[in-house]
Design a protein around this motif. Structure first.
Motif, PDB file in Angstrom:
ATOM      1  N   ALA A 143      33.444 -60.406 -22.276  1.00 45.64           N
ATOM      2  CA  ALA A 143      32.744 -59.791 -23.403  1.00 45.64           C
ATOM      3  C   ALA A 143      33.516 -58.615 -23.995  1.00 45.64           C
ATOM      4  O   ALA A 143      33.186 -58.161 -25.098  1.00 45.64           O
ATOM      5  N   ILE A 144      34.540 -58.129 -23.297  1.00 44.79           N
ATOM      6  CA  ILE A 144      35.283 -56.962 -23.784  1.00 44.79           C
ATOM      7  C   ILE A 144      35.960 -57.233 -25.128  1.00 44.79           C
ATOM      8  O   ILE A 144      35.879 -56.403 -26.045  1.00 44.79           O
ATOM      9  N   PRO A 145      36.656 -58.387 -25.320  1.00 41.21           N
ATOM     10  CA  PRO A 145      37.247 -58.632 -26.650  1.00 41.21           C
ATOM     11  C   PRO A 145      36.217 -58.650 -27.770  1.00 41.21           C
ATOM     12  O   PRO A 145      36.514 -58.260 -28.902  1.00 41.21           O
ATOM     13  N   GLY A 146      34.992 -59.077 -27.469  1.00 38.08           N
ATOM     14  CA  GLY A 146      33.953 -59.082 -28.487  1.00 38.08           C
ATOM     15  C   GLY A 146      33.541 -57.698 -28.925  1.00 38.08           C
ATOM     16  O   GLY A 146      33.013 -57.523 -30.029  1.00 38.08           O
ATOM     17  N   ALA A 147      33.774 -56.702 -28.060  1.00 31.99           N
ATOM     18  CA  ALA A 147      33.454 -55.328 -28.412  1.00 31.99           C
ATOM     19  C   ALA A 147      34.626 -54.609 -29.070  1.00 31.99           C
ATOM     20  O   ALA A 147      34.431 -53.676 -29.843  1.00 31.99           O
ATOM     21  N   LEU A 148      35.852 -55.046 -28.763  1.00 33.38           N
ATOM     22  CA  LEU A 148      37.034 -54.361 -29.277  1.00 33.38           C
ATOM     23  C   LEU A 148      37.565 -54.972 -30.574  1.00 33.38           C
ATOM     24  O   LEU A 148      38.155 -54.263 -31.393  1.00 33.38           O
ATOM     25  N   LEU A 149      37.368 -56.275 -30.756  1.00 34.79           N
ATOM     26  CA  LEU A 149      37.898 -56.961 -31.933  1.00 34.79           C
ATOM     27  C   LEU A 149      36.776 -57.278 -32.913  1.00 34.79           C
ATOM     28  O   LEU A 149      35.632 -57.524 -32.503  1.00 34.79           O
ATOM     29  N   PRO A 150      37.059 -57.289 -34.213  1.00 35.10           N
ATOM     30  CA  PRO A 150      36.026 -57.668 -35.190  1.00 35.10           C
ATOM     31  C   PRO A 150      35.611 -59.123 -34.991  1.00 35.10           C
ATOM     32  O   PRO A 150      36.442 -59.978 -34.641  1.00 35.10           O
ATOM     33  N   GLN A 151      34.347 -59.402 -35.206  1.00 36.68           N
ATOM     34  CA  GLN A 151      33.802 -60.737 -34.999  1.00 36.68           C
ATOM     35  C   GLN A 151      33.367 -61.341 -36.331  1.00 36.68           C
ATOM     36  O   GLN A 151      32.775 -60.661 -37.168  1.00 36.68           O
ATOM     37  N   ARG A 152      33.665 -62.624 -36.515  1.00 31.93           N
ATOM     38  CA  ARG A 152      33.327 -63.302 -37.776  1.00 31.93           C
ATOM     39  C   ARG A 152      31.825 -63.288 -38.032  1.00 31.93           C
ATOM     40  O   ARG A 152      31.384 -63.207 -39.179  1.00 31.93           O
ATOM     41  N   SER A 153      31.033 -63.397 -36.993  1.00 31.43           N
ATOM     42  CA  SER A 153      29.590 -63.446 -37.186  1.00 31.43           C
ATOM     43  C   SER A 153      29.043 -62.129 -37.713  1.00 31.43           C
ATOM     44  O   SER A 153      27.955 -62.095 -38.287  1.00 31.43           O
ATOM     45  N   LEU A 154      29.794 -61.040 -37.538  1.00 28.89           N
ATOM     46  CA  LEU A 154      29.344 -59.730 -38.008  1.00 28.89           C
ATOM     47  C   LEU A 154      30.012 -59.308 -39.302  1.00 28.89           C
ATOM     48  O   LEU A 154      29.362 -58.786 -40.202  1.00 28.89           O
ATOM     49  N   ASN A 155      31.329 -59.520 -39.400  1.00 29.12           N
ATOM     50  CA  ASN A 155      32.065 -59.064 -40.578  1.00 29.12           C
ATOM     51  C   ASN A 155      33.321 -59.917 -40.745  1.00 29.12           C
ATOM     52  O   ASN A 155      34.365 -59.635 -40.161  1.00 29.12           O
ATOM     53  N   GLU A 156      33.183 -60.965 -41.534  1.00 28.26           N
ATOM     54  CA  GLU A 156      34.304 -61.889 -41.708  1.00 28.26           C
ATOM     55  C   GLU A 156      35.461 -61.235 -42.464  1.00 28.26           C
ATOM     56  O   GLU A 156      36.633 -61.534 -42.195  1.00 28.26           O
ATOM     57  N   SER A 157      35.152 -60.332 -43.393  1.00 28.55           N
ATOM     58  CA  SER A 157      36.219 -59.674 -44.150  1.00 28.55           C
ATOM     59  C   SER A 157      37.085 -58.803 -43.242  1.00 28.55           C
ATOM     60  O   SER A 157      38.304 -58.716 -43.423  1.00 28.55           O
ATOM     61  N   LYS A 158      36.469 -58.165 -42.252  1.00 31.98           N
ATOM     62  CA  LYS A 158      37.238 -57.368 -41.301  1.00 31.98           C
ATOM     63  C   LYS A 158      38.180 -58.237 -40.478  1.00 31.98           C
ATOM     64  O   LYS A 158      39.305 -57.844 -40.162  1.00 31.98           O
ATOM     65  N   VAL A 159      37.711 -59.437 -40.129  1.00 25.50           N
ATOM     66  CA  VAL A 159      38.561 -60.371 -39.389  1.00 25.50           C
ATOM     67  C   VAL A 159      39.758 -60.786 -40.235  1.00 25.50           C
ATOM     68  O   VAL A 159      40.904 -60.799 -39.756  1.00 25.50           O
ATOM     69  N   ASP A 160      39.511 -61.135 -41.486  1.00 26.57           N
ATOM     70  CA  ASP A 160      40.618 -61.527 -42.377  1.00 26.57           C
ATOM     71  C   ASP A 160      41.607 -60.382 -42.553  1.00 26.57           C
ATOM     72  O   ASP A 160      42.833 -60.591 -42.563  1.00 26.57           O
ATOM     73  N   GLU A 161      41.104 -59.174 -42.663  1.00 23.84           N
ATOM     74  CA  GLU A 161      41.979 -58.007 -42.814  1.00 23.84           C
ATOM     75  C   GLU A 161      42.797 -57.780 -41.541  1.00 23.84           C
ATOM     76  O   GLU A 161      43.994 -57.461 -41.598  1.00 23.84           O
ATOM     77  N   TYR A 162      42.170 -57.967 -40.376  1.00 19.85           N
ATOM     78  CA  TYR A 162      42.875 -57.786 -39.102  1.00 19.85           C
ATOM     79  C   TYR A 162      44.004 -58.808 -38.962  1.00 19.85           C
ATOM     80  O   TYR A 162      45.113 -58.463 -38.542  1.00 19.85           O
ATOM     81  N   ILE A 163      43.721 -60.059 -39.325  1.00 21.55           N
ATOM     82  CA  ILE A 163      44.744 -61.103 -39.215  1.00 21.55           C
ATOM     83  C   ILE A 163      45.879 -60.852 -40.203  1.00 21.55           C
ATOM     84  O   ILE A 163      47.065 -61.034 -39.890  1.00 21.55           O
ATOM     85  N   ALA A 164      45.523 -60.413 -41.423  1.00 22.33           N
ATOM     86  CA  ALA A 164      46.555 -60.152 -42.431  1.00 22.33           C
ATOM     87  C   ALA A 164      47.456 -58.986 -42.022  1.00 22.33           C
ATOM     88  O   ALA A 164      48.675 -59.012 -42.286  1.00 22.33           O
ATOM     89  N   ASP A 165      46.904 -57.984 -41.358  1.00 21.77           N
ATOM     90  CA  ASP A 165      47.698 -56.828 -40.938  1.00 21.77           C
ATOM     91  C   ASP A 165      48.583 -57.144 -39.730  1.00 21.77           C
ATOM     92  O   ASP A 165      49.547 -56.412 -39.469  1.00 21.77           O
ATOM     93  N   ARG A 166      48.265 -58.204 -38.998  1.00 21.06           N
ATOM     94  CA  ARG A 166      49.033 -58.572 -37.798  1.00 21.06           C
ATOM     95  C   ARG A 166      49.410 -60.044 -37.893  1.00 21.06           C
ATOM     96  O   ARG A 166      48.771 -60.904 -37.268  1.00 21.06           O
ATOM     97  N   PRO A 167      50.440 -60.367 -38.668  1.00 21.69           N
ATOM     98  CA  PRO A 167      50.768 -61.773 -38.930  1.00 21.69           C
ATOM     99  C   PRO A 167      51.183 -62.567 -37.702  1.00 21.69           C
ATOM    100  O   PRO A 167      51.110 -63.799 -37.706  1.00 21.69           O
ATOM    101  N   THR A 168      51.616 -61.886 -36.639  1.00 19.07           N
ATOM    102  CA  THR A 168      52.011 -62.605 -35.419  1.00 19.07           C
ATOM    103  C   THR A 168      50.873 -62.693 -34.419  1.00 19.07           C
ATOM    104  O   THR A 168      50.526 -63.776 -33.925  1.00 19.07           O
TER     105      THR A 168
END
Length: 531
Positions: free
Chosen positions: A31-56
């Motif tokens: 459950a730790i990654p669910g608390a540290l990383l943005p989750q699509r079910s809560l904020n999909e735009s944050k997830v897209d921004e996180y992936i775009a900022d870290r292309p690898t």
């Protein structure tokens, strides 16, 4: 046979308490990654921004379902294995506990003096049977039995069965908690919506489309939402002199059930952590901000007025940013192409209490004391007719880069002020009203989560307080009408405090008998041997 043995051994390993503890630890770890990383079910735009900022790293984490932790295959696998392990582990323990409760206390060991607690005495004025009945009567509250054989009586007593029962209740409550959480995941839903106060249109929760964001359980298709309408009459925020918020409350009205047919509105004062509960839904006050109002007067005299929420960029001063798009009224331009070329857009900053440093606008206080805006006004194609989704708070930069949307003016305005463009269009800033962010949550398993959490704590408390104890009393006829009484005690689990309790029990059992001690109570602990 080897396959059967392998299956049997695998089942025994899976249903052991050690495996259940390991799986419980893995569940908490997963459950730790669910608390540290943005989750699509809560904020999909944050997830897209996180992936775009870290292309690898971003795409790799996405393939591992790190942005959908609680619905991922590996989290579900741990969850299901823990459920199976607990069921397989607790069922035999429950059966064994029922058998132990129904069983007769075990006979006394041959040598009571070898037990950790021991006492011997010689009593007069009684016989073995009478003394045995007296001891049995004074062991009220203990599960006991009396055995007699050839002038010797033995009383076996045991208590503390609630300790194991509390332990079993704790683990079964944990199992129930897992089931309740899973049921909530299946049948719950949660929606967020921004509602403008002071005469805003409100919203009705009959469809997921009414929400700005909506998260549904796996079995929720959006057709069975509880119908409810809410409108916000007023919003009040209280601040200290330094701008720190003290409290928030919204004066709302709502309709639910038969009120929708009769048109009855019911008042409610909505506060933080004091939700409106109706029809199994809970309406929370999640946040607030400001919605500026602009009126655009086109060259032919027709007007458009719009009130729209802007995003608070500074949570201390509530300096906010946002955008608005205005389509000319019908009849202003007969040609659709010309109409699109003369659409207006506004983008800029809003300050509830303005502070101007030259031409730079900022806010010095979160309360709306002196509202002002610093805006860019654009003319051209705002993209309203493209059908392409756009951000609510910013204009489409592609329209600006392509020259389809050009800047017509940049101006600072206070409430009531306006500016005139080169074609005679007038843009007026009328002021602002508060908006609130409401969250509608529905979780039919929430009550069961509370129930199982409370029974878990109760079971844990019982298992820690109650101690499992055994005591034996052997009565043997002595010379000249005396009876030899020998007592032995054994702690099945926690031995702390057993010495004092054993001494008090000894005094109570010998009370009223003329006793002469032949051996003092053992004060130092001996190595206990199971009878």
């Amino acid at each position: 046979m080897r396959i059967v043995a392998l299956i049997r051994n695998t089942w025994r390993t899976l249903t052991s308490m050690g495996t259940a503890l390991v799986l419980l630890f893995l569940l908490a770890l997963a459950a730790i990654p669910g608390a540290l990383l943005p989750q699509r079910s809560l904020n999909e735009s944050k997830v897209d921004e996180y992936i775009a900022d870290r292309p690898t790293l971003g795409p790799l984490l996405d393939r591992l379902q790190a942005f959908d932790v609680f619905s991922s295959f590996w989290f579900t696998a741990i969850y299901v294995l823990l459920f199976i392990s607990l069921v397989g582990c607790l069922t035999p323990r429950m059966v064994e506990h029922v058998r132990s409760v129904r069983a007769t206390p075990v006979p006394a060991p041959r040598n009571l003096a070898r037990l950790p607690k021991h006492h011997s005495a010689e009593v007069t004025g009684t016989d073995v049977d009478t003394a045995a009945r007296a001891v049995d009567a004074r062991l009220r509250g203990w599960r006991r039995t009396v055995r007699t054989d050839a002038g010797i009586a033995e009383v076996s007593a045991e208590k503390g069965y609630l300790r194991e029962f509390g332990n079993i209740v704790f683990h079964f409550s944990l199992l129930g908690l897992l089931v309740a959480i899973a049921a909530g995941k299946l049948f719950s839903y949660e929606g967020n919506v921004i509602v403008v106060a002071n005469g805003g249109p409100g919203f009705c929760s009959a469809s997921p489309a009414a929400f700005d964001s909506f998260r549904a359980g796996n079995t929720v298709d959006g057709t069975s939402l509880y119908p409810m309408c809410v409108r916000v009459n007023d919003f009040t925020a209280t601040y200290l002199e330094n701008g720190q918020a003290v409290g928030f409350q919204a004066d709302i009205e709502y309709q639910a059930g038969d009120d929708l047919d009769t048109g009855t509105w019911r008042p409610y004062l909505l506060k933080v952590n004091e939700p409106l509960r109706v029809g199994g839904d809970r309406v929370y006050l999640q946040g607030h901000g400001y919605a500026p109002t602009f009126t655009v007067t086109f060259p032919d005299g027709q007007t458009r007025t719009q009130t729209l929420q802007w995003r608070p960029d500074d949570q201390i001063t509530f300096l906010s940013s946002g955008a608005m798009r205005f389509d000319p009224p019908g009849g202003t331009y007969t040609d659709d192409l010309e109409r699109r070329r003369n659409q207006l857009a506004i983008q800029g900053l809003f300050a509830p209490t303005a502070q101007l440093d030259g031409t730079l606008l900022s806010s010095r206080f979160p309360e709306m004391n002196d509202p002002a805006v610093a805006i860019d006004i654009y003319r051209g194609d705002t993209g309203l007719d493209t059908g392409r989704p756009q951000s609510l708070f910013t204009l489409d930069p592609r329209m600006i880069d392509q020259g389809r949307l050009t800047k017509a003016a940049r101006v600072n305005l206070r409430a009531g002020e306006d500016t005139r463009l080169d074609d005679g269009t007038v843009v007026r800033f009328d002021g602002a009203v508060p908006f609130v962010n409401l969250q509608v949550s529905h979780d039919p398993a929430q009550v069961w989560v509370l129930v199982f959490s409370m029974t878990m704590m109760g079971g844990l408390l019982v298992s820690l307080i109650v101690r499992r104890r055994r005591v034996w009393v052997r009565l043997t006829a002595g010379p000249a009408g005396t009876v030899n009484v020998e007592l032995g005690g054994l702690a099945r689990t926690d031995n702390s405090g057993w010495g004092d309790e054993f001494e008090r029990l000894t005094a109570r059992l010998l009370d009223g008998m003329a006793a002469t001690e032949t051996a003092a109570p053992v004060q130092e602990e001996k190595k206990a041997k199971s009878p």
